[in-house]
Design a protein around this motif. Structure first.
Motif, PDB file in Angstrom:
ATOM      1  N   ARG A 153       3.257  -5.023  80.794  1.00 47.60           N
ATOM      2  CA  ARG A 153       4.032  -4.093  79.978  1.00 47.60           C
ATOM      3  C   ARG A 153       3.349  -3.896  78.622  1.00 47.60           C
ATOM      4  NH1 ARG A 153       8.567  -2.368  81.889  1.00 47.60           N
ATOM      5  NH2 ARG A 153       9.394  -1.841  79.832  1.00 47.60           N
ATOM      6  N   ARG A 181       5.350  -0.307  77.837  1.00 40.87           N
ATOM      7  CA  ARG A 181       5.292   0.690  78.907  1.00 40.87           C
ATOM      8  C   ARG A 181       5.489   0.036  80.269  1.00 40.87           C
ATOM      9  NH1 ARG A 181       5.926   5.435  76.153  1.00 40.87           N
ATOM     10  NH2 ARG A 181       4.695   5.345  74.229  1.00 40.87           N
ATOM     11  N   VAL A 218       1.673   1.785  84.131  1.00 41.74           N
ATOM     12  CA  VAL A 218       0.826   2.134  82.982  1.00 41.74           C
ATOM     13  C   VAL A 218      -0.096   0.965  82.654  1.00 41.74           C
ATOM     14  CG1 VAL A 218       0.834   2.650  80.508  1.00 41.74           C
ATOM     15  CG2 VAL A 218       2.428   3.827  82.032  1.00 41.74           C
ATOM     16  N   SER A 251       0.045   4.426  75.565  1.00 41.44           N
ATOM     17  CA  SER A 251       0.925   5.529  75.180  1.00 41.44           C
ATOM     18  C   SER A 251       0.377   6.860  75.677  1.00 41.44           C
ATOM     19  CB  SER A 251       1.088   5.560  73.658  1.00 41.44           C
ATOM     20  OG  SER A 251       1.729   4.389  73.199  1.00 41.44           O
ATOM     21  N   ALA A 262       0.928   7.047  79.437  1.00 40.03           N
ATOM     22  CA  ALA A 262       2.347   7.268  79.723  1.00 40.03           C
ATOM     23  C   ALA A 262       2.738   8.717  79.468  1.00 40.03           C
ATOM     24  CB  ALA A 262       3.204   6.326  78.877  1.00 40.03           C
TER      25      ALA A 262
END
Length: 431
Positions: free
Chosen positions: A229, A233, A237, A297, A300
Motif C-alpha cells: 500500500r 494506494r 498500484v 499517485s 492510481a
C-alpha cells in the motif's frame, strides 16, 4: 438451453485455436482428510456453472448454446505431491480443456513440500476452467463456492428462442444481413458520440511481445497486502510501482515507455447475460519518476481515468454494437485473433490481471487456505503476463513466461522481491 452471450462465445471460439484456459491456484494446509474427491464433488453438485456443456450451431451461424450436463467422472483429479517448483511445472503441462471438451477440471496436488506460507506439507488445488464460463471475477466466485459454503453465482443466461440448432442456423443465416446493418448503425452512432480522453498512445514492442513458442515457466511471489500500500494506494498500484523498477531492465526497453495492459472490469450493462465483462487498458508505469509515493499517485490516477473511459456511455455503446454483429463474423474474428502475428505496437509491455478473491476462509480437506494465485494466458502479443490475486491479507504476484523470455524468470522474480521488500519502508499516508 441458453444462448452464450457474444463476448463469451468469442472466448469459446478463441479457445479453439489457442489455450486461454484460466488456472486458479489455491494453496492450503494439508488437513486431516486424505481423500478430498468426494468433498469437492459434493460441493460442485450445488454449483450450476459446473453443470454446463457447449452445443455449437452448424456453421457458427448462431452463438453456441449452454446445455445442462452432469459432472464428469474425470472432473477432479488427485495428483501425487512433490515440491513447490515441481507443482508449478506440472501446471504448465496440464492438457488444454478443449482436448476433452470439458469446461472445467480440478487438479489436487497432495503432500507438496515447500509451499510458501505453509508449515510442513501442503495441498494445492488448481481450478482449470474455460474462459467462456466467466471472467476473473465470476470464476473466482465459482472457486469460492467450491472451496467454501458460499452460495454459487447467480445464472443470468438468456434462454434461446429455438432449441434445434439446425433451425437456429437457418434462422440466423437469413438474418445475417439485417444484423450486420444493425451492428453498423450502432457502431456509427457510437463512433459519432463524444469520446472521453483516449488514454495513452501505444508504445514499441519489446522482446516480451512475441509469440511464446517454447518452454513455459510459472513463478509466484506472496507478500503481505499491507506492504504494497504505497502512499495509501491499492495493492495493485503497489505491484505496478514495483514493476516500474524491474521491467525496463529485464526487457532492455526504454524507461519512458514502461507500461502494462491492465484488465479492468465494467458493470455498465447490469442486465447483460455476459459472463465476461472486462477490457484491457494501457497504463503507464512512470518509471522515470524516482519518488515512489509520487509514482504511486500517478499510476492510481491513470487507472482511475482508464476505468472512467471503459465505463463511459460511448464505450458501452461500442460494446453493444460489437455484440450485435452476426455470430459467424464474431467466430471468424476470434479464430483469426488466435493466430495473429506479433503486433507493430502495444498498449503495454505485459498484461497485469488483478482480482480480489475475498476473505481467507476457504478450506479443503480440513486445511485452511494460505494464498491464491492465477496465471493470465499468453498470446502472440504477450509472452509475459502477471496475475495479482489477493485473499485475506496476502497478495500473490504470479508470473507466466513463455519462449525466450522464460530463461531469465528467476532473476526477474528475485529483483521484484527485492523491490517489494523496500516498499514496506514507504509511509502509507503519502500524497
Amino acid at each position: 438451453m441458453f444462448s452464450m452471450a457474444p463476448t463469451d462465445a468469442a472466448m469459446y471460439w478463441l479457445g479453439r485455436g489457442t489455450v486461454n484456459d484460466q488456472f486458479l491456484l489455491f494453496a492450503f494446509d494439508r488437513g486431516g482428510v486424505p481423500d478430498v474427491v468426494q468433498e469437492l464433488r459434493r460441493r460442485a453438485a450445488a454449483i450450476a456453472d459446473l453443470h454446463l456443456a457447449v452445443r455449437t450451431v452448424p456453421g457458427d451461424l448462431d452463438f453456441p448454446r449452454w446445455a445442462p450436463a452432469p459432472i464428469r467422472d474425470d472432473a477432479i483429479v488427485v495428483r501425487p505431491g512433490d515440491d513447490w517448483p515441481a507443482c508449478l511445472a506440472a501446471v504448465t503441462a496440464l492438457r488444454p480443456l478443449r482436448e476433452s471438451s470439458a469446461l472445467w477440471r480440478v487438479h489436487v496436488f497432495d503432500a507438496v513440500a515447500g509451499v510458501p506460507r505453509v508449515d510442513g506439507l501442503g495441498r494445492v488445488a488448481v481450478l482449470q476452467i474455460s474462459h467462456a464460463v466467466g471472467d476473473g471475477r465470476r470464476v473466482s466466485a465459482i472457486a469460492r463456492a467450491l472451496f467454501s459454503r458460499e452460495p454459487a453465482p447467480f445464472l443470468r443466461d438468456k434462454r434461446v428462442a429455438i432449441d434445434d440448432t439446425r433451425l437456429a442456423a437457418l434462422r440466423s443465416g437469413l438474418l445475417i444481413g439485417p444484423n450486420l446493418l444493425r451492428a453498423t448503425a450502432l457502431g456509427l452512432a457510437a463512433w459519432a458520440a463524444e469520446e472521453p480522453d483516449g488514454g495513452r498512445a501505444n508504445v514499441a514492442p519489446t522482446r516480451a511481445n512475441v509469440s511464446p513458442e517454447g518452454p513455459r515457466e510459472l513463478r509466484t511471489l506472496t507478500v503481505d497486502a499491507a506492504s504494497l500500500r504505497v502512499a495509501g494506494r491499492s495493492s495493485t498500484v503497489g505491484v505496478l510501482v514495483g514493476l516500474a523498477e524491474v521491467l525496463p531492465s529485464f526487457l532492455n526497453a526504454p524507461v519512458r515507455d514502461a507500461s502494462v495492459e491492465l484488465t479492468v472490469a465494467f458493470d455498465d450493462d447490469r442486465d447483460s447475460a455476459a459472463r465476461n465483462c472486462f477490457q484491457t487498458v494501457g497504463v503507464g508505469l512512470h518509471a522515470d519518476v524516482r519518488d515512489r509515493g509520487l509514482r504511486a499517485s500517478l499510476i492510481a490516477d491513470e487507472i482511475a481515468a482508464a476505468r472512467a473511459r471503459v465505463s463511459s456511455a460511448q464505450r458501452a455503446a461500442s460494446r453493444r454494437a460489437a455484440e450485435s454483429s452476426p455470430a459467424v463474423l464474431v467466430a471468424t474474428a476470434a479464430r483469426l485473433g488466435s493466430g495473429a502475428p506479433p503486433p507493430a505496437s502495444v498498449a503495454g509491455w505485459t498484461v497485469v490481471s488483478p482480482v480480489h478473491r475475498g476473505a481467507a476462509d476457504l478450506t479443503l480437506g480440513g486445511g485452511a487456505v494460505r494464498f491464491t494465485a492465477g496465471f493470465p494466458y499468453l498470446s502472440s502479443a504477450h509472452s509475459l503476463t502477471h496475475g495479482v490475486h489477493r485473499i485475506g491479507d496476502t497478495v500473490t504476484v504470479s508470473v507466466n513466461a513463455g519462449g525466450r523470455i522464460a530463461d531469465g524468470v528467476d532473476d526477474y522474480i528475485a529483483s521484484l522481491a527485492s523491490v517489494f521488500a523496500e516498499l514496506t519502508q514507504i509511509p502509507t499516508d503519502g500524497p
